[in-house]
Design a protein around this motif. Structure first.
Motif, PDB file in Angstrom:
ATOM      1  N   ARG A  56      56.386 -65.997 -41.908  1.00 13.93           N
ATOM      2  CA  ARG A  56      57.314 -66.854 -41.154  1.00 13.93           C
ATOM      3  C   ARG A  56      58.754 -66.423 -41.370  1.00 13.93           C
ATOM      4  O   ARG A  56      59.526 -66.278 -40.421  1.00 13.93           O
ATOM      5  CB  ARG A  56      57.120 -68.321 -41.569  1.00 13.93           C
ATOM      6  CG  ARG A  56      58.125 -69.284 -40.922  1.00 13.93           C
ATOM      7  CD  ARG A  56      57.913 -70.712 -41.394  1.00 13.93           C
ATOM      8  NE  ARG A  56      57.869 -70.886 -42.834  1.00 13.93           N
ATOM      9  CZ  ARG A  56      58.956 -70.876 -43.629  1.00 13.93           C
ATOM     10  NH1 ARG A  56      60.168 -70.667 -43.127  1.00 13.93           N
ATOM     11  NH2 ARG A  56      58.819 -71.075 -44.935  1.00 13.93           N
ATOM     12  N   GLU A  57      59.144 -66.212 -42.629  1.00 18.10           N
ATOM     13  CA  GLU A  57      60.518 -65.816 -42.932  1.00 18.10           C
ATOM     14  C   GLU A  57      60.853 -64.447 -42.321  1.00 18.10           C
ATOM     15  O   GLU A  57      61.962 -64.244 -41.832  1.00 18.10           O
ATOM     16  CB  GLU A  57      60.748 -65.799 -44.446  1.00 18.10           C
ATOM     17  CG  GLU A  57      60.772 -67.170 -45.083  1.00 18.10           C
ATOM     18  CD  GLU A  57      62.040 -67.960 -44.788  1.00 18.10           C
ATOM     19  OE1 GLU A  57      63.022 -67.397 -44.269  1.00 18.10           O
ATOM     20  OE2 GLU A  57      62.062 -69.161 -45.099  1.00 18.10           O
ATOM     21  N   LEU A  58      59.914 -63.523 -42.355  1.00 19.78           N
ATOM     22  CA  LEU A  58      60.133 -62.207 -41.762  1.00 19.78           C
ATOM     23  C   LEU A  58      60.395 -62.326 -40.262  1.00 19.78           C
ATOM     24  O   LEU A  58      61.320 -61.694 -39.730  1.00 19.78           O
ATOM     25  CB  LEU A  58      58.919 -61.317 -42.029  1.00 19.78           C
ATOM     26  CG  LEU A  58      58.976 -59.895 -41.505  1.00 19.78           C
ATOM     27  CD1 LEU A  58      60.172 -59.125 -42.061  1.00 19.78           C
ATOM     28  CD2 LEU A  58      57.669 -59.173 -41.842  1.00 19.78           C
ATOM     29  N   ALA A  59      59.637 -63.167 -39.587  1.00 17.98           N
ATOM     30  CA  ALA A  59      59.842 -63.384 -38.148  1.00 17.98           C
ATOM     31  C   ALA A  59      61.169 -64.093 -37.889  1.00 17.98           C
ATOM     32  O   ALA A  59      61.919 -63.708 -36.981  1.00 17.98           O
ATOM     33  CB  ALA A  59      58.679 -64.192 -37.574  1.00 17.98           C
ATOM     34  N   GLU A  60      61.483 -65.120 -38.688  1.00 16.06           N
ATOM     35  CA  GLU A  60      62.717 -65.885 -38.484  1.00 16.06           C
ATOM     36  C   GLU A  60      63.965 -65.059 -38.771  1.00 16.06           C
ATOM     37  O   GLU A  60      64.962 -65.166 -38.048  1.00 16.06           O
ATOM     38  CB  GLU A  60      62.735 -67.119 -39.385  1.00 16.06           C
ATOM     39  CG  GLU A  60      61.770 -68.208 -38.982  1.00 16.06           C
ATOM     40  CD  GLU A  60      61.733 -69.376 -39.963  1.00 16.06           C
ATOM     41  OE1 GLU A  60      60.977 -70.323 -39.695  1.00 16.06           O
ATOM     42  OE2 GLU A  60      62.444 -69.346 -40.993  1.00 16.06           O
ATOM     43  N   GLU A  61      63.953 -64.271 -39.831  1.00 16.10           N
ATOM     44  CA  GLU A  61      65.165 -63.571 -40.272  1.00 16.10           C
ATOM     45  C   GLU A  61      65.357 -62.195 -39.642  1.00 16.10           C
ATOM     46  O   GLU A  61      66.487 -61.730 -39.555  1.00 16.10           O
ATOM     47  CB  GLU A  61      65.169 -63.441 -41.798  1.00 16.10           C
ATOM     48  CG  GLU A  61      65.307 -64.781 -42.489  1.00 16.10           C
ATOM     49  CD  GLU A  61      65.417 -64.664 -43.997  1.00 16.10           C
ATOM     50  OE1 GLU A  61      65.175 -63.574 -44.552  1.00 16.10           O
ATOM     51  OE2 GLU A  61      65.760 -65.679 -44.629  1.00 16.10           O
TER      52      GLU A  61
END
Length: 137
Positions: A56-61
């Motif tokens: 999730r963080e990889l996609a968001e950031e």
């Protein structure tokens, strides 16, 4: 004897490397370490696994989407002083992508760039240690 409990927060970070020797870093847009480069990552939400948080963080950031099974667990980093906000334990994951994989900074990232592993900027937190676990191992 009274037991003192320490609040420990769980985070997930992702080391994304290309097959030709680059690593994905995001420029932090917030404190601590605002303006410094770091690995994509962040807090694990309630009811979420660290692997799901990493994706999730990889996609968001950075705008990079990975299937959960593509993220290989690299290790746990739990040095007590690794974060100035308090006690943070991170589970780090690794993902290898092809050169030219598009990235787009989003969420809390002020920027996202591919950096050559041989010429990295100073990194926030203990992210140099996390990267060393990949490049030395």
């Amino acid at each position: 004897m009274t037991e003192t409990l320490e609040t420990i927060r769980l985070t997930a970070d992702v080391v994304v490397t290309t097959t030709d020797g680059y690593v994905l870093l995001i420029k932090r847009g917030w404190d601590p370490h605002a303006g410094k480069w770091a690995l994509p990552g962040g807090h694990v939400d309630a009811g979420e696994t660290s692997r799901a948080a990493a994706a999730r963080e990889l996609a968001e950031e950075a705008g990079v989407h990975a299937a959960l099974e593509e993220l290989v667990q690299l290790g746990t980093f739990d040095r007590p002083d690794r974060d100035p906000r308090g006690r943070y334990v991170t589970v780090a994951y690794r993902l290898t992508v092809l050169p030219g994989t598009p990235i787009e900074p989003g969420d809390d990232a002020a920027d996202a760039q591919w950096w050559p592993l041989a010429a990295l900027p100073p990194l926030a937190f203990d992210h140099a240690d996390i990267l060393a676990a990949v490049t030395d191992g």
